[in-house]
Write an enzyme that holds these catalytic residues in place. Structure first.
Site, PDB file in Angstrom:
ATOM      1  N   ASP A 225      46.380  56.226 -31.175  1.00  0.00           N
ATOM      2  CA  ASP A 225      45.298  55.527 -30.899  1.00  0.00           C
ATOM      3  C   ASP A 225      44.782  54.598 -32.068  1.00  0.00           C
ATOM      4  O   ASP A 225      45.148  54.985 -33.187  1.00  0.00           O
ATOM      5  CB  ASP A 225      44.181  56.171 -30.280  1.00  0.00           C
ATOM      6  CG  ASP A 225      43.791  57.385 -30.635  1.00  0.00           C
ATOM      7  OD1 ASP A 225      44.133  57.799 -31.861  1.00  0.00           O
ATOM      8  OD2 ASP A 225      43.074  58.294 -30.189  1.00  0.00           O
TER       9      ASP A 225
ATOM     10  N   ASP B  32      34.208  65.422 -25.426  1.00  0.00           N
ATOM     11  CA  ASP B  32      34.171  65.146 -23.836  1.00  0.00           C
ATOM     12  C   ASP B  32      35.315  65.462 -23.149  1.00  0.00           C
ATOM     13  O   ASP B  32      35.627  65.199 -22.053  1.00  0.00           O
ATOM     14  CB  ASP B  32      33.503  63.666 -23.670  1.00  0.00           C
ATOM     15  CG  ASP B  32      34.469  62.496 -24.147  1.00  0.00           C
ATOM     16  OD1 ASP B  32      35.753  63.067 -24.552  1.00  0.00           O
ATOM     17  OD2 ASP B  32      34.308  61.387 -24.083  1.00  0.00           O
TER      18      ASP B  32
ATOM     19  N   HIS C 113      38.473  64.647 -24.036  1.00  0.00           N
ATOM     20  CA  HIS C 113      39.335  63.437 -24.084  1.00  0.00           C
ATOM     21  C   HIS C 113      40.709  63.859 -24.977  1.00  0.00           C
ATOM     22  O   HIS C 113      40.554  64.463 -25.926  1.00  0.00           O
ATOM     23  CB  HIS C 113      39.047  61.975 -24.497  1.00  0.00           C
ATOM     24  CG  HIS C 113      38.500  61.976 -25.825  1.00  0.00           C
ATOM     25  ND1 HIS C 113      37.368  61.067 -26.301  1.00  0.00           N
ATOM     26  CD2 HIS C 113      38.976  62.374 -27.191  1.00  0.00           C
ATOM     27  CE1 HIS C 113      37.307  61.290 -27.487  1.00  0.00           C
ATOM     28  NE2 HIS C 113      38.258  61.912 -28.034  1.00  0.00           N
TER      29      HIS C 113
ATOM     30  N   GLU D  72      38.865  58.540 -22.153  1.00  0.00           N
ATOM     31  CA  GLU D  72      37.646  59.025 -22.024  1.00  0.00           C
ATOM     32  C   GLU D  72      37.632  59.520 -20.310  1.00  0.00           C
ATOM     33  O   GLU D  72      38.444  59.158 -19.618  1.00  0.00           O
ATOM     34  CB  GLU D  72      36.483  57.794 -22.166  1.00  0.00           C
ATOM     35  CG  GLU D  72      36.600  57.287 -23.540  1.00  0.00           C
ATOM     36  CD  GLU D  72      36.137  58.259 -24.613  1.00  0.00           C
ATOM     37  OE1 GLU D  72      36.251  59.394 -24.398  1.00  0.00           O
ATOM     38  OE2 GLU D  72      35.664  57.985 -25.489  1.00  0.00           O
TER      39      GLU D  72
HETATM   40  C1  GLP Z   1      39.116  61.171 -31.658  1.00  0.00           C
HETATM   41  C2  GLP Z   1      40.325  60.775 -31.439  1.00  0.00           C
HETATM   42  C3  GLP Z   1      41.181  62.137 -30.663  1.00  0.00           C
HETATM   43  C4  GLP Z   1      40.722  63.249 -31.325  1.00  0.00           C
HETATM   44  C5  GLP Z   1      39.221  63.498 -31.225  1.00  0.00           C
HETATM   45  C6  GLP Z   1      38.811  64.857 -31.810  1.00  0.00           C
HETATM   46  O1  GLP Z   1      38.275  60.756 -30.650  1.00  0.00           O
HETATM   47  N1  GLP Z   1      40.922  59.646 -30.752  1.00  0.00           N
HETATM   48  O2  GLP Z   1      42.725  61.816 -30.793  1.00  0.00           O
HETATM   49  O3  GLP Z   1      41.273  64.412 -30.749  1.00  0.00           O
HETATM   50  O4  GLP Z   1      38.669  62.490 -31.894  1.00  0.00           O
HETATM   51  O5  GLP Z   1      38.556  64.478 -33.260  1.00  0.00           O
HETATM   52  P1  GLP Z   1      38.243  65.835 -34.214  1.00  0.00           P
HETATM   53  O6  GLP Z   1      39.470  66.635 -34.571  1.00  0.00           O
HETATM   54  O7  GLP Z   1      37.641  65.110 -35.448  1.00  0.00           O
HETATM   55  O8  GLP Z   1      37.265  66.744 -33.448  1.00  0.00           O
END
Ligand code: GLP
Length: 260
Positions: A67, A142, A144, A149
């Site tokens: 993404d 959340d 995802h 989302e």
């Molecule tokens: C973002 C990314 C996700 C990732 C998530 C969790 O929203 N788009 O791909 O898994 O954050 O991030 P973190 O590893 O910082 O908790």
């Protein structure tokens, strides 16, 4: 089948995840890796960089990132703190330190003039590469995967999405705040691979650490499969899925208690 591997701490989780990725690269040097951003995979990338320095060759690998924020993309003239694009993150944390060829690196282009058209092109590139061999995934607060989302269809494809308030808050706290970027300046939309796209990978590797992720990990792995927790799609994945957790993130799992 889902294999859940519980490790002592963040370092052990990262080493284990990097080993799994390295095994795929060694078995198939021309493999296609799906890569993820966020704080969680940083340790995994550090381990892979260490392995690369000791001889792990990634020159045949092709990579596709999950993404990117809409409107953001690599700005070489900007300092890291001012450029919070995932493209920049990937370069800093991983790609600048290994030997994946530039032409084999794909990150969604958040600054694309026609994002919808870009999304179809991205899907086509994944197909033409023969599909993703292993997709690395974190999990959002959340539930995802990527930026799918709550409410995203489990058959969704790469597309432009609106970010949930919780994601904006989480990513503000983890990244934008540290870079002294105001919350109101943060992107509200993103390009994301869809859940349907992710489920077409041959292997999935989800990682999570820390007590904050424990409730959502339990929901994703042991709760109902639902578009409200898009990572729960792992339960309907047909291939080989591995989940590597540290003890804190595994704490609320009821059916699985493997001590290491
Ligand atoms: C973002 C990314 C996700 C990732 C998530 C969790 O929203 N788009 O791909 O898994 O954050 O991030 P973190 O590893 O910082 O908790």
């Amino acid at each position: 089948m889902i294999e859940i591997i519980i490790q002592q701490d963040y370092l052990a989780m990262s080493q284990c995840a990097a080993q799994i990725i390295a095994q795929v690269v060694i078995a198939k040097p021309s493999c296609v890796l799906g890569l993820a951003t966020g704080a969680t995979p940083i340790g995994t990338y550090q381990e892979l960089i260490r392995m690369h320095k000791q001889g792990l060759d990634l020159s045949g690998v092709r990579s596709f990132n999950l993404d990117e924020y809409l409107g953001l993309g690599l700005e070489p003239e900007k300092a890291y703190a001012d450029d919070q694009s995932y493209e920049r993150f990937m370069q800093e944390e991983f790609l600048n330190h290994v030997n994946i060829k530039k032409e084999n690196i794909f990150v969604p282009q958040g600054k694309s003039k026609d994002p919808e058209k870009f999304c179809s092109w991205y899907e086509e590139q994944i197909k033409q590469s023969g599909g993703i061999d292993l997709q690395l995934l974190g999990i959002g607060g959340d539930g995802h995967w990527a930026f799918n989302e709550p409410g995203s269809s489990l058959s969704s494809r790469t597309r432009v999405v609106k970010l949930a308030d919780q994601t904006i808050e989480d990513n503000y706290q983890s990244f934008f705040k540290k870079a002294k970027i105001e919350k109101k300046q943060m992107p509200r939309q993103a390009i994301t691979m869809g859940i349907g796209t992710i489920l077409e990978s041959r292997q999935l590797l989800m990682i999570a650490n820390g007590a904050k992720k424990a409730p959502v990990i339990a929901k994703a792995l042991e709760g109902p499969v639902s578009s409200e927790i898009t990572a729960s799609a792992i339960q309907i994945f047909k291939g080989d899925a591995k989940v590597v957790l540290d003890k804190s993130a595994a704490f609320e799992l009821k059916r699985c208690r493997i001590e290491v």
